[in-house]
Write an enzyme that holds these catalytic residues in place. Structure first.
Site, PDB file in Angstrom:
ATOM      1  N   GLN A  98       0.767  -1.085  -0.075  1.00 59.68           N
ATOM      2  CA  GLN A  98      -0.063  -0.126  -0.031  1.00 59.68           C
ATOM      3  C   GLN A  98       0.794   1.284   0.002  1.00 59.68           C
ATOM      4  OE1 GLN A  98      -2.189   1.526   3.778  1.00 59.68           O
ATOM      5  NE2 GLN A  98      -3.968   1.150   2.257  1.00 59.68           N
ATOM      6  N   TYR A 152      -4.950  10.855   5.146  1.00 60.24           N
ATOM      7  CA  TYR A 152      -3.878  11.315   4.385  1.00 60.24           C
ATOM      8  C   TYR A 152      -3.990  11.935   3.202  1.00 60.24           C
ATOM      9  CZ  TYR A 152      -2.933   7.908   8.040  1.00 60.24           C
ATOM     10  OH  TYR A 152      -2.667   7.237   9.104  1.00 60.24           O
ATOM     11  N   ARG A 199      -7.524   1.991  -1.966  1.00 62.20           N
ATOM     12  CA  ARG A 199      -8.159   2.022  -0.584  1.00 62.20           C
ATOM     13  C   ARG A 199      -8.779   3.573  -0.414  1.00 62.20           C
ATOM     14  NH1 ARG A 199      -7.626  -0.221   5.211  1.00 62.20           N
ATOM     15  NH2 ARG A 199      -9.729  -1.596   5.135  1.00 62.20           N
ATOM     16  N   ARG A 319      -7.564  -6.970  12.062  1.00 65.59           N
ATOM     17  CA  ARG A 319      -7.150  -7.533  13.053  1.00 65.59           C
ATOM     18  C   ARG A 319      -7.353  -9.092  13.449  1.00 65.59           C
ATOM     19  NH1 ARG A 319     -10.799  -3.079  16.326  1.00 65.59           N
ATOM     20  NH2 ARG A 319     -11.694  -3.308  13.922  1.00 65.59           N
ATOM     21  N   CYS A 342     -10.190 -12.688  17.615  1.00 67.99           N
ATOM     22  CA  CYS A 342      -9.851 -11.263  17.863  1.00 67.99           C
ATOM     23  C   CYS A 342     -10.969 -10.990  19.044  1.00 67.99           C
ATOM     24  CB  CYS A 342      -9.967 -10.479  16.630  1.00 67.99           C
ATOM     25  SG  CYS A 342      -9.732  -8.604  16.979  1.00 67.99           S
ATOM     26  N   CYS A 348      -3.669  -3.574  19.851  1.00 67.22           N
ATOM     27  CA  CYS A 348      -2.814  -2.975  18.470  1.00 67.22           C
ATOM     28  C   CYS A 348      -2.781  -1.737  18.207  1.00 67.22           C
ATOM     29  CB  CYS A 348      -3.232  -4.117  17.394  1.00 67.22           C
ATOM     30  SG  CYS A 348      -4.879  -4.162  17.100  1.00 67.22           S
ATOM     31  N   CYS A 360      -0.397  -8.801  18.918  1.00 64.94           N
ATOM     32  CA  CYS A 360      -1.643  -8.806  19.294  1.00 64.94           C
ATOM     33  C   CYS A 360      -1.742  -9.288  20.879  1.00 64.94           C
ATOM     34  CB  CYS A 360      -2.182  -9.971  18.514  1.00 64.94           C
ATOM     35  SG  CYS A 360      -3.886 -10.425  19.202  1.00 64.94           S
TER      36      CYS A 360
HETATM   37  C1  LIG Z   1      -2.542  -1.342  14.152  1.00 59.00           C
HETATM   38  C2  LIG Z   1      -3.351  -0.765  12.747  1.00 59.00           C
HETATM   39  C3  LIG Z   1      -2.615  -0.433  11.638  1.00 59.00           C
HETATM   40  C4  LIG Z   1      -3.205  -0.221  10.739  1.00 59.00           C
HETATM   41  N1  LIG Z   1      -2.511   0.434   9.434  1.00 59.00           N
HETATM   42  C5  LIG Z   1      -3.321   0.716   8.417  1.00 59.00           C
HETATM   43  C6  LIG Z   1      -2.764   1.003   6.944  1.00 59.00           C
HETATM   44  O1  LIG Z   1      -1.419   1.035   7.297  1.00 59.00           O
HETATM   45  N2  LIG Z   1      -3.397   1.303   6.289  1.00 59.00           N
HETATM   46  C7  LIG Z   1      -4.843   1.095   6.016  1.00 59.00           C
HETATM   47  O2  LIG Z   1      -5.308   1.404   5.077  1.00 59.00           O
HETATM   48  N3  LIG Z   1      -5.386   0.835   7.215  1.00 59.00           N
HETATM   49  C8  LIG Z   1      -4.660   0.505   8.326  1.00 59.00           C
HETATM   50  N4  LIG Z   1      -5.462   0.007   9.339  1.00 59.00           N
HETATM   51  C9  LIG Z   1      -6.849  -0.175   9.337  1.00 59.00           C
HETATM   52  C10 LIG Z   1      -6.999  -1.685   8.831  1.00 59.00           C
HETATM   53  O3  LIG Z   1      -6.578  -1.877   7.618  1.00 59.00           O
HETATM   54  C11 LIG Z   1      -8.644  -2.118   8.891  1.00 59.00           C
HETATM   55  O4  LIG Z   1      -9.403  -1.211   7.926  1.00 59.00           O
HETATM   56  C12 LIG Z   1      -9.465  -1.815  10.310  1.00 59.00           C
HETATM   57  O5  LIG Z   1      -8.454  -2.331  11.301  1.00 59.00           O
HETATM   58  C13 LIG Z   1     -10.636  -2.524  10.197  1.00 59.00           C
HETATM   59  O6  LIG Z   1     -10.616  -3.727  10.007  1.00 59.00           O
HETATM   60  P1  LIG Z   1     -10.813  -5.179  11.160  1.00 59.00           P
HETATM   61  O7  LIG Z   1     -12.098  -4.895  11.716  1.00 59.00           O
HETATM   62  O8  LIG Z   1     -10.763  -6.333  10.108  1.00 59.00           O
HETATM   63  O9  LIG Z   1      -9.568  -4.991  11.627  1.00 59.00           O
HETATM   64  C14 LIG Z   1      -4.847  -0.357  10.548  1.00 59.00           C
HETATM   65  C15 LIG Z   1      -5.339  -1.021  11.450  1.00 59.00           C
HETATM   66  C16 LIG Z   1      -4.654  -1.327  12.662  1.00 59.00           C
HETATM   67  C17 LIG Z   1      -5.612  -1.875  13.973  1.00 59.00           C
HETATM   68  S1  SF4 Z   2      -4.789  -6.667  20.211  1.00 55.03           S
HETATM   69 FE1  SF4 Z   2      -5.431  -8.794  19.133  1.00 55.03          FE
HETATM   70  S2  SF4 Z   2      -7.400  -9.413  19.936  1.00 55.03           S
HETATM   71 FE2  SF4 Z   2      -6.915  -6.910  20.351  1.00 55.03          FE
HETATM   72  S3  SF4 Z   2      -8.012  -5.800  18.906  1.00 55.03           S
HETATM   73 FE3  SF4 Z   2      -5.784  -6.194  18.173  1.00 55.03          FE
HETATM   74  S4  SF4 Z   2      -5.924  -8.219  16.968  1.00 55.03           S
HETATM   75 FE4  SF4 Z   2      -7.598  -8.007  18.243  1.00 55.03          FE
END
Ligand SMILES: Cc1cc2nc3c(=O)[nH]c(=O)nc-3n(C[C@H](O)[C@H](O)[C@H](O)COP(=O)(O)O)c2cc1C
Ligand code: SF4
Length: 473
Positions: A98, A152, A199, A319, A342, A348, A360
């Site tokens: 990305q 961004y 994205r 996650r 999760c 995180c 995690c």
């Molecule tokens: C620690 C962390 C870092 C992330 N870094 C990015 C990133 O670099 N680019 C991006 O588009 N989204 C980033 N996200 C967002 C995730 O790609 C995702 O859209 C968001 O966590 C919701 O999806 P989930 O419920 O499956 O985690 C990040 C999320 C987390 C938790």
């Molecule tokens: S730390 Fe682990 S359990 Fe908690 S939100 Fe992030 S991925 Fe999920």
């Protein structure tokens, strides 16, 4: 399952519809080069066989930031090439980086805005994206994803809050101009057959931000410009971020941040409706660019129903795959009962916020990667589990005895039933106890606990216990 049907995206064939959406790891140094920890992180993801792995955001320009990968110079290509090859060598997963451009921020709370940029600076952004996309191809990636989401630069141009007074601001057409220039330039640089994804936010989730009314038009324009897949995110903006004295503004601290990474208080699939609105709109215009939806999608049942009901074409998971990179393989092989789920407590996310290595909370203490195990032996309760439930200060306090395992007990999964309803997985913990603060007076609750090991083998259920919460008045 539809989830495991292959999908052709330009020259790239995905073996399934599961996408690891980008997740900054903070494992790199400030130099932005790939190191062993980062390489290991993506190899670990690849072993779980997600169809598409999107590598964390990497900068197209040289602006200073905390630990972040970079693709702003040819010197970054060898490390990335080595990582992409290592992923291809161990897995059918496809891998794309990305690429991101961001504006300057200061600890004082000052931040550069799109209104501050000169035309020369805007043109440079277009060049930077094109060069980074070209490097992505040279590094052996299967495609490239343009980051136009969250706080961004490109997202801020798309924003309804972009009030530049020139050809790049205010009207929707003008707000889409930079995005279009970047897409056209990247295509010129990588050729027709190299997959380019984007994205972007389907909803900004801020006051006076755009909603699906605009984002469906933006997605249509992306499709018209030949984008190969569109990954829908939400929120994550500076406009409502909470400033902490002396610290750089983190765009995921306000309401829009919650919507971007929905925590445990949000419903599952919290943002699916946005992707659904965008997909039905572009399809109605004759465009079938695959749409990725993301946001608290953790169960195979939910993922499959989204695809079956035509709300999206691919399922994004960040996650859920950090907690269990083997999610795709386990579900494909009929071992969903071995998933490490999760709990969406967002530890995180707060590590990312504080520029600390993103791990995690469920992993064993000190681990930089998710554990790996093929063990088949389930944990046992050496004494009986003796699960007990006690009402204390308006909550239910659960305690139980330790389980044991040949490899090690990884955690305990707590199941809860409300009234006469069926048991549901409630949460997971590492220690021998849990406070359930989500109970209400006048309701009955039943619980049981299962221990799990590194491979996700579950122990027999503990005894079940029941509590009746007294009505408070
Ligand atoms: C620690 C962390 C870092 C992330 N870094 C990015 C990133 O670099 N680019 C991006 O588009 N989204 C980033 N996200 C967002 C995730 O790609 C995702 O859209 C968001 O966590 C919701 O999806 P989930 O419920 O499956 O985690 C990040 C999320 C987390 C938790
Ligand atoms: S730390 Fe682990 S359990 Fe908690 S939100 Fe992030 S991925 Fe999920």
């Amino acid at each position: 399952m539809k989830l495991f049907q292959p999908l052709q995206i330009n020259s790239m064939e995905l073996s399934n519809r599961i996408v690891l959406t980008a997740m900054v790891t903070r494992l790199s140094g400030e130099d932005g080069y790939v190191n062993k920890d980062i390489r290991d992180r993506y190899i670990r993801f690849a072993k779980g066989e997600a169809g598409l792995i999107v590598v964390e955001a990497m900068a197209v320009h040289t602006a200073k930031s905390g630990p972040l990968l970079r693709l702003c110079d040819d010197s970054f290509i060898p490390g990335l090439r080595d990582m992409a090859k290592a992923v291809h060598d161990c897995s059918p997963s496809k891998i794309v980086p990305q690429i991101i451009h961001f504006l300057k921020i200061a600890r004082s709370g000052w931040r550069q805005k799109v209104q501050d940029l000169t035309k020369v600076e805007i043109d440079q952004i277009v060049i930077n994206y094109g060069d980074a996309a070209r490097r992505a191809r040279e590094a052996g990636f299967d495609g490239v994803e343009l980051h136009m989401a969250h706080a961004y630069t490109l997202s801020s141009f798309l924003s309804q809050r972009n009030n530049r007074n020139d050809a790049y601001g205010r009207s929707l057409e003008n707000r889409m101009r930079l995005m279009s220039e970047v897409i056209v330039r990247c295509r010129e640089m990588v050729g027709k057959d190299f997959p380019i994804g984007v994205r972007f936010d389907g909803e900004e989730c801020i006051k006076n931000g755009y909603t699906v009314m605009d984002s469906r038009q933006i997605a249509l324009r992306m499709a018209q410009l030949g984008i190969d897949y569109i990954s829908i995110s939400a929120g994550g903006k500076f406009e409502d971020a909470i400033l902490k004295a002396g610290e750089p503004l983190y765009p995921y601290t306000g309401y829009s941040g919650d919507r971007c990474m929905p925590g445990d208080t949000y419903p599952d699939g919290a943002n699916v409706y946005i992707a659904e609105g965008i997909k039905s709109f572009i399809n109605s215009k004759g465009y079938y660019t695959p749409i990725v939806t993301t946001g608290k999608i953790a169960t195979p049942e939910l993922a499959e129903s989204i695809l079956e009901e035509g709300k999206a074409d691919m399922i994004g998971m960040a996650r859920a795959l950090l907690a269990d990179p083997d999610w795709p393989k386990k579900v494909r092989d009929g071992r969903s009962d071995h998933l490490i789920r999760c709990i969406y407590g967002n530890v995180c996310k707060s590590l990312d916020e504080n520029f600390r290595k993103v791990v995690c909370t469920l992993w064993p203490k000190g681990s930089l990667q998710a554990p790996e195990s093929d063990d088949k032996v389930a944990p046992i309760w050496p004494q009986s589990a003796e699960l007990k439930a006690k009402i204390e200060v308006g909550s239910v306090r659960l305690t139980w005895n330790a389980a044991s395992d040949n490899e090690g007990v990884y955690g305990y999964e707590i199941y809860r039933a409300e009234g006469d309803k069926d048991f549901e997985k409630w949460t997971s913990v590492k220690r021998l106890g849990h406070w359930d603060t989500g109970v209400v007076g006048g309701e009955r609750y039943r619980y049981y606990v299962r221990a799990y090991d590194f491979a996700g083998n579950r122990s027999e259920p503990s005894n079940s216990v029941e509590v009746a919460m007294p009505f408070p008045v």
